[in-house]
Scaffold this motif. Structure first.
Motif, PDB file in Angstrom:
ATOM      1  N   TYR A  95      -6.803  13.625  -9.377  1.00  0.00           N
ATOM      2  CA  TYR A  95      -6.107  13.040  -8.110  1.00  0.00           C
ATOM      3  C   TYR A  95      -4.920  13.639  -7.784  1.00  0.00           C
TER       4      TYR A  95
ATOM      5  N   GLN B 288      -2.465  14.919  -3.962  1.00  0.00           N
ATOM      6  CA  GLN B 288      -2.510  14.465  -2.491  1.00  0.00           C
ATOM      7  C   GLN B 288      -2.196  15.429  -1.392  1.00  0.00           C
TER       8      GLN B 288
ATOM      9  N   PRO C  25      -4.021  10.528  -0.621  1.00  0.00           N
ATOM     10  CA  PRO C  25      -4.731  11.206  -2.031  1.00  0.00           C
ATOM     11  C   PRO C  25      -6.067  11.830  -1.416  1.00  0.00           C
TER      12      PRO C  25
ATOM     13  N   HIS D 175      -9.327  12.907  -4.280  1.00  0.00           N
ATOM     14  CA  HIS D 175      -9.804  12.881  -5.755  1.00  0.00           C
ATOM     15  C   HIS D 175     -11.393  13.142  -5.763  1.00  0.00           C
TER      16      HIS D 175
END
Ligand SMILES: Nc1nc2c(ncn2[C@@H]2O[C@H](COP(=O)(O)OP(=O)(O)OP(=O)(O)O)[C@@H](O)[C@H]2O)c(=O)[nH]1
Ligand SMILES: [Zn+2]
Length: 212
Positions: A97, A99, A106, A108
């Motif tokens: 995860y 950003q 985000p 992911h």
């Protein structure tokens, strides 16, 4: 010039000449003020009941999401041991995860991290590979840099014969907004040493990564 192999703590943020970040830790108050300003800019009332605690909450969340800016990656790999294992070690499907630094939205997915230890068989704990991914993910990032930072940290600390890192991720900035291509995924890889020079070693690692 600073090369990726002696990258300082906090590299990737606006760092001082000695490489340390401008702030030694996350500035909670500043972040709260910024979130309050953002709500005001959007025409919201930060004093209404539902939003009253939001600036503090968001600031705490970002403190956690950016914690990797304040941790030295070499400390994650400070415990190594000689195991007389000279063949591939691969940890697959490590959740990621992060950003994106362009939109602070985000991205992911999963990371696969593999290496071939050196002649001494220098290895590290398996969990440390996942911790390393986590540390670099907890910064404003681009997927390419995240991938190569993990690979280069392993090169630096384990001096292995080869390293391969593959990350597959979905970027919400491409799904929720902008081009709106939800569900598209991006794959990045970083190969070092033997995995770069030997097509058969690379193919073996990639087939193990894909074989899930
Ligand atoms: N290479 C790379 N690009 C990324 C990553 N995360 C986000 N981006 C891209 O960063 C780019 C920023 O482009 P800009 O044109 O400056 O920003 P924008 O107008 O918001 O772009 P759109 O997303 O196309 O609306 C976009 O194309 C994003 O898809 C990443 O990890 N790696
Ligand atoms: Zn983005």
């Amino acid at each position: 010039m600073t090369s990726p192999v002696d990258e300082p703590i906090g590299a990737g943020v606006d760092a001082r000449p000695d490489g340390s970040p401008h702030v030694p830790q996350f500035d909670q108050e500043r972040a709260e003020n910024a979130v309050r300003e953002l709500l005001l800019a959007a025409g919201e009332d930060p004093e209404r009941e539902g939003l009253r605690d939001t600036p503090a909450r968001v600031a705490r969340a970002y403190r956690e999401l950016f914690a990797g800016l304040y941790t030295n990656p070499d400390e994650v790999l400070d415990k190594t041991f000689d195991e007389a294992h000279e063949e591939l070690v691969l940890v697959r499907d490590i959740p990621v995860y992060s950003q994106c630094e362009h939109h602070l939205l985000p991205f992911h997915g999963i990371a696969h991290v593999g290496y071939i230890p050196n002649e001494q068989g220098r290895v590290t704990g398996l969990s440390k590979l996942a911790r390393l991914v986590d540390l670099y993910a907890r910064r404003p990032q681009v997927q390419e840099r995240l991938t190569s930072q993990v690979a280069d940290a392993l090169v630096r600390r384990l001096e292995p014969r080869g390293v391969i890192v593959v990350i597959e991720a979905e970027h919400l900035c491409m799904g929720m907004r902008g081009v709106r291509k939800a569900g598209s995924t991006t794959t990045t890889s970083a190969v070092r040493g033997l995995f770069r020079s030997s097509a058969s070693s690379r193919a073996e690692a990639l087939s193990l990564i894909r074989g899930r």
